[in-house]
Design a protein around this motif. Structure first.
Motif, PDB file in Angstrom:
ATOM      1  N   LEU A  32       0.819  -1.212   0.000  1.00  0.00           N
ATOM      2  CA  LEU A  32       0.000   0.000   0.000  1.00  0.00           C
ATOM      3  C   LEU A  32       0.850   1.257   0.000  1.00  0.00           C
ATOM      4  O   LEU A  32       0.527   2.230  -0.676  1.00  0.00           O
ATOM      5  N   GLY A  33       1.911   1.280   0.799  1.00  0.00           N
ATOM      6  CA  GLY A  33       2.736   2.474   0.881  1.00  0.00           C
ATOM      7  C   GLY A  33       3.638   2.434   2.091  1.00  0.00           C
ATOM      8  O   GLY A  33       3.965   1.364   2.598  1.00  0.00           O
ATOM      9  N   LEU A  34       4.011   3.632   2.564  1.00  0.00           N
ATOM     10  CA  LEU A  34       4.916   3.763   3.703  1.00  0.00           C
ATOM     11  C   LEU A  34       4.216   4.421   4.874  1.00  0.00           C
ATOM     12  O   LEU A  34       3.373   5.306   4.688  1.00  0.00           O
ATOM     13  N   LEU A  35       4.601   4.013   6.062  1.00  0.00           N
ATOM     14  CA  LEU A  35       4.133   4.660   7.274  1.00  0.00           C
ATOM     15  C   LEU A  35       4.884   5.976   7.406  1.00  0.00           C
ATOM     16  O   LEU A  35       6.107   6.005   7.361  1.00  0.00           O
ATOM     17  N   VAL A  36       4.146   7.081   7.561  1.00  0.00           N
ATOM     18  CA  VAL A  36       4.753   8.409   7.661  1.00  0.00           C
ATOM     19  C   VAL A  36       4.951   8.792   9.118  1.00  0.00           C
ATOM     20  O   VAL A  36       6.014   9.229   9.522  1.00  0.00           O
ATOM     21  N   ASP A  37       3.888   8.629   9.904  1.00  0.00           N
ATOM     22  CA  ASP A  37       3.964   8.902  11.329  1.00  0.00           C
ATOM     23  C   ASP A  37       2.921   8.063  12.039  1.00  0.00           C
ATOM     24  O   ASP A  37       2.114   7.380  11.396  1.00  0.00           O
ATOM     25  N   CYS A  38       2.955   8.092  13.375  1.00  0.00           N
ATOM     26  CA  CYS A  38       2.041   7.259  14.134  1.00  0.00           C
ATOM     27  C   CYS A  38       1.789   7.856  15.502  1.00  0.00           C
ATOM     28  O   CYS A  38       2.522   8.737  15.954  1.00  0.00           O
ATOM     29  N   SER A  39       0.757   7.366  16.145  1.00  0.00           N
ATOM     30  CA  SER A  39       0.463   7.686  17.536  1.00  0.00           C
ATOM     31  C   SER A  39       0.019   6.383  18.185  1.00  0.00           C
ATOM     32  O   SER A  39       0.043   5.329  17.554  1.00  0.00           O
ATOM     33  N   GLU A  40      -0.437   6.459  19.414  1.00  0.00           N
ATOM     34  CA  GLU A  40      -0.899   5.245  20.089  1.00  0.00           C
ATOM     35  C   GLU A  40      -2.137   4.661  19.419  1.00  0.00           C
ATOM     36  O   GLU A  40      -2.377   3.468  19.501  1.00  0.00           O
ATOM     37  N   GLN A  41      -2.927   5.493  18.750  1.00  0.00           N
ATOM     38  CA  GLN A  41      -4.184   5.002  18.187  1.00  0.00           C
ATOM     39  C   GLN A  41      -4.355   5.253  16.702  1.00  0.00           C
ATOM     40  O   GLN A  41      -5.424   5.010  16.160  1.00  0.00           O
ATOM     41  N   GLY A 105       2.217  -3.148  18.735  1.00  0.00           N
ATOM     42  CA  GLY A 105       2.277  -2.314  19.934  1.00  0.00           C
ATOM     43  C   GLY A 105       3.717  -2.024  20.332  1.00  0.00           C
ATOM     44  O   GLY A 105       4.077  -0.886  20.661  1.00  0.00           O
ATOM     45  N   MET A 106       4.562  -3.041  20.267  1.00  0.00           N
ATOM     46  CA  MET A 106       5.982  -2.890  20.594  1.00  0.00           C
ATOM     47  C   MET A 106       6.672  -1.979  19.564  1.00  0.00           C
ATOM     48  O   MET A 106       7.500  -1.128  19.923  1.00  0.00           O
ATOM     49  N   MET A 107       6.324  -2.137  18.295  1.00  0.00           N
ATOM     50  CA  MET A 107       6.905  -1.297  17.249  1.00  0.00           C
ATOM     51  C   MET A 107       6.533   0.171  17.483  1.00  0.00           C
ATOM     52  O   MET A 107       7.398   1.051  17.439  1.00  0.00           O
ATOM     53  N   LEU A 108       5.246   0.434  17.732  1.00  0.00           N
ATOM     54  CA  LEU A 108       4.803   1.811  17.936  1.00  0.00           C
ATOM     55  C   LEU A 108       5.486   2.433  19.155  1.00  0.00           C
ATOM     56  O   LEU A 108       5.885   3.594  19.117  1.00  0.00           O
ATOM     57  N   LYS A 109       5.646   1.654  20.213  1.00  0.00           N
ATOM     58  CA  LYS A 109       6.347   2.164  21.402  1.00  0.00           C
ATOM     59  C   LYS A 109       7.797   2.500  21.074  1.00  0.00           C
ATOM     60  O   LYS A 109       8.340   3.488  21.555  1.00  0.00           O
ATOM     61  N   SER A 110       8.440   1.679  20.251  1.00  0.00           N
ATOM     62  CA  SER A 110       9.840   1.956  19.911  1.00  0.00           C
ATOM     63  C   SER A 110       9.959   3.243  19.107  1.00  0.00           C
ATOM     64  O   SER A 110      10.934   3.976  19.248  1.00  0.00           O
ATOM     65  N   TYR A 111       8.967   3.559  18.263  1.00  0.00           N
ATOM     66  CA  TYR A 111       8.991   4.801  17.506  1.00  0.00           C
ATOM     67  C   TYR A 111       8.827   5.985  18.454  1.00  0.00           C
ATOM     68  O   TYR A 111       9.482   7.009  18.294  1.00  0.00           O
ATOM     69  N   ARG A 112       7.959   5.853  19.450  1.00  0.00           N
ATOM     70  CA  ARG A 112       7.739   6.917  20.420  1.00  0.00           C
ATOM     71  C   ARG A 112       9.022   7.157  21.215  1.00  0.00           C
ATOM     72  O   ARG A 112       9.442   8.299  21.397  1.00  0.00           O
ATOM     73  N   HIS A 113       9.671   6.073  21.671  1.00  0.00           N
ATOM     74  CA  HIS A 113      10.868   6.218  22.504  1.00  0.00           C
ATOM     75  C   HIS A 113      12.049   6.772  21.717  1.00  0.00           C
ATOM     76  O   HIS A 113      12.978   7.321  22.293  1.00  0.00           O
ATOM     77  N   ALA A 114      12.010   6.653  20.406  1.00  0.00           N
ATOM     78  CA  ALA A 114      13.065   7.236  19.588  1.00  0.00           C
ATOM     79  C   ALA A 114      13.027   8.768  19.673  1.00  0.00           C
ATOM     80  O   ALA A 114      13.990   9.435  19.335  1.00  0.00           O
ATOM     81  N   HIS A 115      11.895   9.317  20.156  1.00  0.00           N
ATOM     82  CA  HIS A 115      11.748  10.773  20.270  1.00  0.00           C
ATOM     83  C   HIS A 115      11.944  11.269  21.688  1.00  0.00           C
ATOM     84  O   HIS A 115      11.966  12.460  21.922  1.00  0.00           O
ATOM     85  N   ASP A 116      12.033  10.366  22.663  1.00  0.00           N
ATOM     86  CA  ASP A 116      12.183  10.791  24.059  1.00  0.00           C
ATOM     87  C   ASP A 116      13.594  11.259  24.373  1.00  0.00           C
ATOM     88  O   ASP A 116      14.533  10.954  23.739  1.00  0.00           O
TER      89      ASP A 116
END
Length: 116
Positions: A32-41, A105-116
């Motif tokens: 389909l394409g690429l993930l650009v950004d994400c949030s918890e939901q 869920g683990m992937m999304l958390k790792s993206y968030r922690h990359a910004h902390d």
């Protein structure tokens, strides 16, 4: 297409990705394409085709995390909430996640922690 005001109604902050995450339709395995950004939901996916708001998707998200030699595949169910043309050949599609597996869920958390 919807107006930009829809984007401002997000409940959760978005994280810009530092790695490439490819998005596939689960059953057909179609890219389909690429993930650009994400949030918890939610996720924003860039695609070459416009996705209609209200469309229900079963997705596989595949990434290769930085400094790791393996790929991860997370799965989710999501609904397209908005779609905007972002270039002459690309669409941005905002999707609300309704269900996700533990790996995503683990992937999304790792993206968030990359910004902390």
């Amino acid at each position: 297409m919807s107006t930009n005001s829809d984007h401002e109604q997000r409940m959760h902050p978005r994280w810009i990705l530092k790695s490439n995450v490819s998005v596939f339709e689960r059953q057909s395995k179609e890219y389909l394409g690429l993930l650009v950004d994400c949030s918890e939901q939610g996720v924003m996916i860039s695609t070459y085709e416009q996705l209609q708001p209200g469309t229900q998707l079963l997705l596989d998200l595949v990434d290769i995390a930085p400094n790791v030699n393996t790929r991860r595949t997370g799965q989710c169910s999501a609904e397209v909430v908005w779609c905007d043309k972002i270039t002459p050949s690309l669409y941005g599609n905002g999707c609300r996640i309704s269900q996700q597996d533990d790996i995503l869920g683990m992937m999304l958390k790792s993206y968030r922690h990359a910004h902390d």
